[in-house]
Design a protein around this motif. Structure first.
Motif, PDB file in Angstrom:
ATOM      1  N   ALA A 101      51.881  50.013  45.227  1.00 57.78           N
ATOM      2  CA  ALA A 101      51.393  51.194  44.508  1.00 57.78           C
ATOM      3  C   ALA A 101      49.963  51.503  44.949  1.00 57.78           C
ATOM      4  CB  ALA A 101      51.424  50.943  42.996  1.00 57.78           C
ATOM      5  N   PRO A 102      49.574  52.771  44.905  1.00 57.21           N
ATOM      6  CA  PRO A 102      48.196  53.120  45.278  1.00 57.21           C
ATOM      7  C   PRO A 102      47.205  52.556  44.269  1.00 57.21           C
ATOM      8  CG  PRO A 102      49.336  55.033  44.394  1.00 57.21           C
ATOM      9  CD  PRO A 102      50.354  53.934  44.502  1.00 57.21           C
ATOM     10  N   MET A 103      45.998  52.321  44.739  1.00 62.08           N
ATOM     11  CA  MET A 103      44.933  51.800  43.881  1.00 62.08           C
ATOM     12  C   MET A 103      44.313  52.948  43.092  1.00 62.08           C
ATOM     13  SD  MET A 103      44.680  48.529  44.172  1.00 62.08           S
ATOM     14  CE  MET A 103      43.105  48.346  43.411  1.00 62.08           C
ATOM     15  N   VAL A 104      44.952  53.296  41.996  1.00 62.57           N
ATOM     16  CA  VAL A 104      44.433  54.343  41.128  1.00 62.57           C
ATOM     17  C   VAL A 104      44.036  53.722  39.802  1.00 62.57           C
ATOM     18  CG1 VAL A 104      45.724  56.204  42.233  1.00 62.57           C
ATOM     19  CG2 VAL A 104      46.764  54.936  40.359  1.00 62.57           C
ATOM     20  N   ASP A 105      43.329  54.486  38.993  1.00 65.94           N
ATOM     21  CA  ASP A 105      42.724  53.959  37.767  1.00 65.94           C
ATOM     22  C   ASP A 105      43.630  53.071  36.923  1.00 65.94           C
ATOM     23  OD1 ASP A 105      40.340  55.123  38.409  1.00 65.94           O
ATOM     24  OD2 ASP A 105      40.726  56.941  37.266  1.00 65.94           O
ATOM     25  N   GLY A 106      44.795  53.539  36.542  1.00 65.68           N
ATOM     26  CA  GLY A 106      45.658  52.778  35.641  1.00 65.68           C
ATOM     27  C   GLY A 106      46.058  51.420  36.176  1.00 65.68           C
ATOM     28  N   TRP A 107      46.185  51.302  37.486  1.00 67.29           N
ATOM     29  CA  TRP A 107      46.592  50.042  38.098  1.00 67.29           C
ATOM     30  C   TRP A 107      45.458  49.038  38.178  1.00 67.29           C
ATOM     31  CZ3 TRP A 107      51.227  48.312  38.437  1.00 67.29           C
ATOM     32  CH2 TRP A 107      52.294  49.193  38.544  1.00 67.29           C
ATOM     33  N   GLN A 108      44.268  49.430  37.806  1.00 71.65           N
ATOM     34  CA  GLN A 108      43.137  48.525  37.920  1.00 71.65           C
ATOM     35  C   GLN A 108      42.741  47.900  36.585  1.00 71.65           C
ATOM     36  OE1 GLN A 108      39.953  50.145  40.291  1.00 71.65           O
ATOM     37  NE2 GLN A 108      41.402  51.380  41.442  1.00 71.65           N
ATOM     38  N   ASP A 109      43.441  48.250  35.515  1.00 68.62           N
ATOM     39  CA  ASP A 109      43.134  47.683  34.204  1.00 68.62           C
ATOM     40  C   ASP A 109      43.322  46.162  34.221  1.00 68.62           C
ATOM     41  OD1 ASP A 109      42.686  50.226  33.289  1.00 68.62           O
ATOM     42  OD2 ASP A 109      44.644  50.432  32.333  1.00 68.62           O
ATOM     43  N   PHE A 110      42.482  45.457  33.510  1.00 67.99           N
ATOM     44  CA  PHE A 110      42.551  43.998  33.495  1.00 67.99           C
ATOM     45  C   PHE A 110      43.882  43.497  32.946  1.00 67.99           C
ATOM     46  CE2 PHE A 110      41.759  39.725  31.922  1.00 67.99           C
ATOM     47  CZ  PHE A 110      41.222  39.140  33.056  1.00 67.99           C
ATOM     48  N   GLU A 111      44.497  44.261  32.068  1.00 70.82           N
ATOM     49  CA  GLU A 111      45.762  43.825  31.458  1.00 70.82           C
ATOM     50  C   GLU A 111      46.910  43.718  32.459  1.00 70.82           C
ATOM     51  OE1 GLU A 111      45.807  42.559  28.477  1.00 70.82           O
ATOM     52  OE2 GLU A 111      43.692  43.081  28.294  1.00 70.82           O
ATOM     53  N   ILE A 112      46.790  44.362  33.624  1.00 69.42           N
ATOM     54  CA  ILE A 112      47.847  44.261  34.641  1.00 69.42           C
ATOM     55  C   ILE A 112      47.299  43.700  35.949  1.00 69.42           C
ATOM     56  CG2 ILE A 112      49.488  45.923  33.706  1.00 69.42           C
ATOM     57  CD1 ILE A 112      48.262  48.049  35.462  1.00 69.42           C
ATOM     58  N   VAL A 113      46.442  42.704  35.789  1.00 70.48           N
ATOM     59  CA  VAL A 113      45.867  41.992  36.928  1.00 70.48           C
ATOM     60  C   VAL A 113      46.582  40.647  37.033  1.00 70.48           C
ATOM     61  CG1 VAL A 113      43.781  40.747  37.613  1.00 70.48           C
ATOM     62  CG2 VAL A 113      43.618  43.095  36.836  1.00 70.48           C
ATOM     63  N   CYS A 114      46.806  40.198  38.258  1.00 71.27           N
ATOM     64  CA  CYS A 114      47.380  38.874  38.483  1.00 71.27           C
ATOM     65  C   CYS A 114      46.265  37.844  38.475  1.00 71.27           C
ATOM     66  CB  CYS A 114      48.087  38.835  39.831  1.00 71.27           C
ATOM     67  SG  CYS A 114      49.479  39.956  39.948  1.00 71.27           S
ATOM     68  N   ALA A 115      46.517  36.704  37.880  1.00 73.11           N
ATOM     69  CA  ALA A 115      45.584  35.573  37.910  1.00 73.11           C
ATOM     70  C   ALA A 115      46.321  34.431  38.597  1.00 73.11           C
ATOM     71  CB  ALA A 115      45.162  35.174  36.503  1.00 73.11           C
ATOM     72  N   THR A 116      45.846  34.059  39.796  1.00 75.96           N
ATOM     73  CA  THR A 116      46.551  33.063  40.592  1.00 75.96           C
ATOM     74  C   THR A 116      45.579  32.048  41.172  1.00 75.96           C
ATOM     75  OG1 THR A 116      46.334  34.326  42.662  1.00 75.96           O
ATOM     76  CG2 THR A 116      48.267  34.800  41.286  1.00 75.96           C
ATOM     77  N   THR A 117      46.147  31.096  41.878  1.00 72.65           N
ATOM     78  CA  THR A 117      45.340  30.155  42.647  1.00 72.65           C
ATOM     79  C   THR A 117      44.911  30.833  43.945  1.00 72.65           C
ATOM     80  OG1 THR A 117      47.258  29.316  43.846  1.00 72.65           O
ATOM     81  CG2 THR A 117      46.683  28.191  41.764  1.00 72.65           C
ATOM     82  N   VAL A 118      43.992  30.205  44.656  1.00 72.07           N
ATOM     83  CA  VAL A 118      43.573  30.723  45.960  1.00 72.07           C
ATOM     84  C   VAL A 118      44.766  30.736  46.911  1.00 72.07           C
ATOM     85  CG1 VAL A 118      42.083  30.312  47.971  1.00 72.07           C
ATOM     86  CG2 VAL A 118      41.168  30.008  45.651  1.00 72.07           C
ATOM     87  N   SER A 119      45.594  29.694  46.883  1.00 76.17           N
ATOM     88  CA  SER A 119      46.763  29.621  47.770  1.00 76.17           C
ATOM     89  C   SER A 119      47.749  30.748  47.502  1.00 76.17           C
ATOM     90  CB  SER A 119      47.485  28.282  47.608  1.00 76.17           C
ATOM     91  OG  SER A 119      46.683  27.230  48.082  1.00 76.17           O
ATOM     92  N   ALA A 120      48.007  31.042  46.241  1.00 75.95           N
ATOM     93  CA  ALA A 120      48.941  32.130  45.910  1.00 75.95           C
ATOM     94  C   ALA A 120      48.379  33.472  46.363  1.00 75.95           C
ATOM     95  CB  ALA A 120      49.222  32.148  44.408  1.00 75.95           C
ATOM     96  N   TRP A 121      47.088  33.717  46.124  1.00 79.65           N
ATOM     97  CA  TRP A 121      46.463  34.960  46.580  1.00 79.65           C
ATOM     98  C   TRP A 121      46.554  35.069  48.099  1.00 79.65           C
ATOM     99  CZ3 TRP A 121      42.040  35.421  49.673  1.00 79.65           C
ATOM    100  CH2 TRP A 121      41.565  36.722  49.837  1.00 79.65           C
ATOM    101  N   ALA A 122      46.259  33.980  48.805  1.00 79.96           N
ATOM    102  CA  ALA A 122      46.318  33.999  50.267  1.00 79.96           C
ATOM    103  C   ALA A 122      47.734  34.301  50.755  1.00 79.96           C
ATOM    104  CB  ALA A 122      45.822  32.673  50.833  1.00 79.96           C
TER     105      ALA A 122
END
Length: 140
Positions: A101-122
């Motif tokens: 999805a494009p990086m638009v305002d609604g997609w940047q809310d903290f409530e829909i952010v992923c919290a992962t390990t460094v390995s998962a992000w990589a």
């Protein structure tokens, strides 16, 4: 904590994090000097990475740090790396990345952010980059 002590602790956190990111992605990652380029502590491809190393990292602080990262990651994908004492690194990044999805305002809310390990992000970074390369190759 004084300003100089705080900056030194931040620099140590950035240097500490650059090595595992580089190892996970197979690229050279270096700490950025604030006065040059974007406002990122570390840049990894299209990612604008902010690094926070604190004694504790309560949710209210992480929400504020995420909002600040959003404001300065113009044209890049934001990532917030947080390390509280005696805890592993946590990476906060937008769910929209895996959905394409494009990086638009609604997609940047903290409530829909992923919290992962460094390995998962990589892993996500590698897959997104591989998908981009496949799309470019198919377009040729």
């Amino acid at each position: 904590m004084s300003g100089l002590t705080s900056r030194r602790k931040g620099a140590r956190g950035e240097l500490e994090l650059a090595a595992p990111i580089g190892a996970e992605l197979g690229v050279s990652v270096a700490r950025k000097v604030r006065q040059h380029g974007s406002d990122a502590d570390i840049e990894v491809g299209e990612w604008c990475c902010e690094v926070k190393r604190h004694k504790t990292a309560p949710r209210r602080d992480v929400v504020v740090w995420w909002a600040a990262r959003q404001a300065t990651a113009v044209g890049m994908r934001p990532a917030l790396f947080v390390h509280a004492d005696r805890s592993p690194w946590q990476v906060y990044w937008p769910l929209s990345v895996v959905l394409g999805a494009p990086m638009v305002d609604g997609w940047q809310d903290f409530e829909i952010v992923c919290a992962t390990t460094v390995s998962a992000w990589a892993s996500v970074v590698r897959e997104v980059e591989a998908g981009r390369q496949r799309a470019e190759a198919g377009a040729l």
